[in-house]
Design an enzyme around this catalytic site. Structure first.
Site, PDB file in Angstrom:
ATOM      1  N   ARG A 164      16.209  25.546  16.509  1.00 20.08           N
ATOM      2  CA  ARG A 164      16.828  24.484  15.697  1.00 20.08           C
ATOM      3  C   ARG A 164      16.921  24.856  14.203  1.00 20.08           C
ATOM      4  O   ARG A 164      16.776  23.986  13.332  1.00 20.08           O
ATOM      5  CB  ARG A 164      16.051  23.173  15.818  1.00 20.08           C
ATOM      6  CG  ARG A 164      16.209  22.475  17.137  1.00 20.08           C
ATOM      7  CD  ARG A 164      17.649  22.038  17.388  1.00 20.08           C
ATOM      8  NE  ARG A 164      17.749  21.128  18.501  1.00 20.08           N
ATOM      9  CZ  ARG A 164      17.795  21.513  19.774  1.00 20.08           C
ATOM     10  NH1 ARG A 164      17.780  22.777  20.096  1.00 20.08           N
ATOM     11  NH2 ARG A 164      17.892  20.601  20.729  1.00 20.08           N
ATOM     12  N   SER A 238      17.797  13.909  19.427  1.00 19.33           N
ATOM     13  CA  SER A 238      16.381  14.058  19.069  1.00 19.33           C
ATOM     14  C   SER A 238      16.205  13.818  17.572  1.00 19.33           C
ATOM     15  O   SER A 238      16.836  14.499  16.769  1.00 19.33           O
ATOM     16  CB  SER A 238      15.884  15.468  19.375  1.00 19.33           C
ATOM     17  OG  SER A 238      16.028  15.762  20.728  1.00 19.33           O
ATOM     18  N   GLU A 334      14.203  16.215  12.677  1.00 21.26           N
ATOM     19  CA  GLU A 334      15.289  17.162  12.922  1.00 21.26           C
ATOM     20  C   GLU A 334      16.563  16.666  12.225  1.00 21.26           C
ATOM     21  O   GLU A 334      17.403  17.452  11.790  1.00 21.26           O
ATOM     22  CB  GLU A 334      15.523  17.284  14.426  1.00 21.26           C
ATOM     23  CG  GLU A 334      16.324  18.510  14.812  1.00 21.26           C
ATOM     24  CD  GLU A 334      17.236  18.286  15.981  1.00 21.26           C
ATOM     25  OE1 GLU A 334      18.456  18.368  15.788  1.00 21.26           O
ATOM     26  OE2 GLU A 334      16.726  18.024  17.077  1.00 21.26           O
TER      27      GLU A 334
HETATM   28  N1  EPU Z   1       8.727  13.630  27.736  1.00 23.81           N
HETATM   29  C1  EPU Z   1       7.846  12.600  27.842  1.00 23.81           C
HETATM   30  N2  EPU Z   1       8.170  11.410  27.260  1.00 23.81           N
HETATM   31  C2  EPU Z   1       9.329  11.222  26.603  1.00 23.81           C
HETATM   32  C3  EPU Z   1      10.224  12.300  26.468  1.00 23.81           C
HETATM   33  C4  EPU Z   1       9.913  13.511  27.052  1.00 23.81           C
HETATM   34  O1  EPU Z   1       6.798  12.713  28.446  1.00 23.81           O
HETATM   35  O2  EPU Z   1       9.555  10.121  26.126  1.00 23.81           O
HETATM   36  C5  EPU Z   1       8.424  14.901  28.407  1.00 23.81           C
HETATM   37  C6  EPU Z   1       9.380  15.155  29.559  1.00 23.81           C
HETATM   38  O3  EPU Z   1       8.935  14.566  30.740  1.00 23.81           O
HETATM   39  C7  EPU Z   1       9.411  16.669  29.654  1.00 23.81           C
HETATM   40  C8  EPU Z   1       9.187  17.103  28.208  1.00 23.81           C
HETATM   41  O4  EPU Z   1       8.652  15.991  27.519  1.00 23.81           O
HETATM   42  O5  EPU Z   1       8.346  17.149  30.416  1.00 23.81           O
HETATM   43  C9  EPU Z   1      10.482  17.564  27.532  1.00 23.81           C
HETATM   44  O6  EPU Z   1      11.440  16.536  27.581  1.00 23.81           O
HETATM   45  P1  EPU Z   1      13.017  16.853  27.685  1.00 23.81           P
HETATM   46  O7  EPU Z   1      13.304  17.766  28.828  1.00 23.81           O
HETATM   47  O8  EPU Z   1      13.735  15.556  27.652  1.00 23.81           O
HETATM   48  O9  EPU Z   1      13.333  17.720  26.407  1.00 23.81           O
HETATM   49  P2  EPU Z   1      12.849  17.571  24.893  1.00 23.81           P
HETATM   50  O10 EPU Z   1      11.993  18.740  24.576  1.00 23.81           O
HETATM   51  O11 EPU Z   1      12.299  16.230  24.657  1.00 23.81           O
HETATM   52  C10 EPU Z   1      14.786  19.050  23.948  1.00 23.81           C
HETATM   53  C11 EPU Z   1      15.839  18.961  22.887  1.00 23.81           C
HETATM   54  C12 EPU Z   1      17.001  18.104  23.351  1.00 23.81           C
HETATM   55  C13 EPU Z   1      17.567  18.712  24.628  1.00 23.81           C
HETATM   56  C14 EPU Z   1      16.452  18.778  25.679  1.00 23.81           C
HETATM   57  C15 EPU Z   1      16.883  19.490  26.938  1.00 23.81           C
HETATM   58  C16 EPU Z   1      14.675  19.219  20.774  1.00 23.81           C
HETATM   59  C17 EPU Z   1      14.199  18.548  19.535  1.00 23.81           C
HETATM   60  N3  EPU Z   1      15.284  18.421  21.678  1.00 23.81           N
HETATM   61  O12 EPU Z   1      14.246  17.741  24.116  1.00 23.81           O
HETATM   62  O13 EPU Z   1      18.012  18.180  22.367  1.00 23.81           O
HETATM   63  O14 EPU Z   1      18.646  17.931  25.137  1.00 23.81           O
HETATM   64  O15 EPU Z   1      15.341  19.564  25.147  1.00 23.81           O
HETATM   65  O16 EPU Z   1      17.007  20.846  26.718  1.00 23.81           O
HETATM   66  O17 EPU Z   1      14.506  20.421  20.919  1.00 23.81           O
HETATM   67  C18 EPU Z   1      18.827  17.120  20.392  1.00 23.81           C
HETATM   68  O18 EPU Z   1      18.484  18.129  19.778  1.00 23.81           O
HETATM   69  O19 EPU Z   1      19.388  16.150  19.820  1.00 23.81           O
HETATM   70  C19 EPU Z   1      18.549  17.024  21.821  1.00 23.81           C
HETATM   71  C20 EPU Z   1      18.795  15.919  22.522  1.00 23.81           C
END
Ligand code: EPU
Length: 338
Positions: A164, A238, A334
């Site tokens: 990012r 995010s 972010e």
């Molecule tokens: N999780 C929770 N609770 C929540 C949210 C997530 O326990 O409320 C857990 C999920 O169960 C999972 C882990 O956290 O095990 C990761 O969650 P997720 O797969 O939704 O991905 P993220 O790390 O929360 C990142 C990016 C997203 C992108 C997703 C999928 C960042 C800051 N965000 O989110 O990007 O869509 O991975 O690759 O890196 C964005 O940048 O705007 C964005 C949406």
């Protein structure tokens, strides 16, 4: 080609949070050559802000300088042996580019289907999702240097991409305006199903040999399930970055919180799932005034209805504070705050 400066323009439709603030001056750029006119007029000596799709920004006050809205359009493909070079104007909608590539069977963008925003913003924060990052397909971009008044080419290695992040967010923050981006894609099939949620969904659909269209459809489905649609619920994806910590700190935390969700990064670093940390602090689905935390993904803050940018900002500060108290980890925003 000249420029047209509009006065006192509402920014509501120019930011996906749907925050109502006014810009004193607003310029729409439909041809990069207009940036030279803007330069000659002295606009870049004043306060200015480049805006793409407005999908990664939170306005907390009226903007008294110049908003430069990038809106040039066009996509071209050039085939060199196995490689496809796609050049897209900065004002193109990112997902339109993804669809163009899928329709032409060019690999590489499908895991990033439905990310909001424009092509010009894609390198700035090295967008990424579902197992792919922009840096894996970025070849070069052309950007206008608002200090020197010239256009410059940046190749992949010039951009200092990391999670990012890029040179356009750090050393050159605010200095360059990206006018077009070239991506290096491939026509030979290479499907990335490494992200757990993708393979699970493909299995459910009984797809064993997915095409890039299948991947894009599955990714879009997962996104729609988890993330609010900005056209109905104001948000900027995010709101926070996933924090990256040292392995020692990770070990300490894992002792205390065995369910901690983490990913291994280069150089012995560990990335934590900020959404999980926030949820553990009890914030998921919570609302304060007109600002809220999305019920299906705690990393996303939302505008319930006519929120002020300051309300969302204050909510984010409370979350940062709580996560720090509980986990001794400092979340970073972010989203860009203005
Ligand atoms: N999780 C929770 N609770 C929540 C949210 C997530 O326990 O409320 C857990 C999920 O169960 C999972 C882990 O956290 O095990 C990761 O969650 P997720 O797969 O939704 O991905 P993220 O790390 O929360 C990142 C990016 C997203 C992108 C997703 C999928 C960042 C800051 N965000 O989110 O990007 O869509 O991975 O690759 O890196 C964005 O940048 O705007 C964005 C949406």
């Amino acid at each position: 080609m000249g420029i047209n400066i509009q006065s006192d323009v509402s920014l509501k439709k120019y930011n996906t949070f749907g925050i109502e603030e006014i810009a004193t001056n607003f310029i729409e750029i439909t041809d990069p050559i207009q940036l030279l006119s803007a330069y000659e007029t002295g606009i870049f000596k004043e306060e200015f802000l480049t805006l793409g799709g407005g999908s990664n920004i939170l306005f907390t006050k009226p903007y008294s300088g110049y908003i430069i809205k990038i809106n040039n359009k066009g996509i071209q493909a050039k085939i060199v042996q196995q490689d496809i070079f796609i050049t897209a104007c900065a004002g193109e909608i990112w997902n339109d580019l993804v669809c163009y590539c899928i329709n032409n069977n060019y690999n590489g963008l499908e895991n990033m289907a439905l990310i909001p925003g424009t092509v010009g913003a894609s390198p700035v924060q090295n967008i990424g999702a579902y197992g792919t990052e922009l840096m894996n397909i970025f070849y070069s971009c052309i950007a206008f240097d608002t200090v020197a008044g010239i256009f410059k080419v940046f190749y992949n290695e010039d951009c200092q991409f990391s999670y990012r992040d890029s040179i356009f967010k750090s050393e050159y923050k605010g200095r360059y305006i990206i006018t077009e981006v070239t991506y290096k894609l491939s026509s030979s099939p290479s499907i990335n199903t490494s992200y757990g949620a993708i393979s699970t969904e493909l299995e459910k659909r009984q797809i064993s040999n997915p095409t890039i269209r299948d991947i894009a459809e599955v990714v879009s489905y997962i996104r729609v399930e988890k993330l609010p649609d900005p056209s109905t619920v104001g948000n900027a994806g995010s709101f926070f970055k996933n924090p990256v910590i040292s392995i020692d700190k990770y070990k300490e935390l894992k002792e205390l919180f065995p369910d901690l969700i983490s990913y291994t990064m280069p150089e012995n670093k560990i990335k934590l799932a900020a959404g999980w940390l926030i949820e553990q602090c009890g914030w998921k689905g919570k609302v304060i005034g007109q600002a809220g935390v999305w019920k299906n993904q705690a990393l996303v803050l939302i505008n319930i209805h006519a929120a002020k940018g300051t309300e969302i900002f204050e909510l984010s500060s409370k979350i940062i504070n709580d996560v720090y108290q509980k986990f001794n980890v400092k979340l970073e925003r972010e989203v860009n705050i203005f």
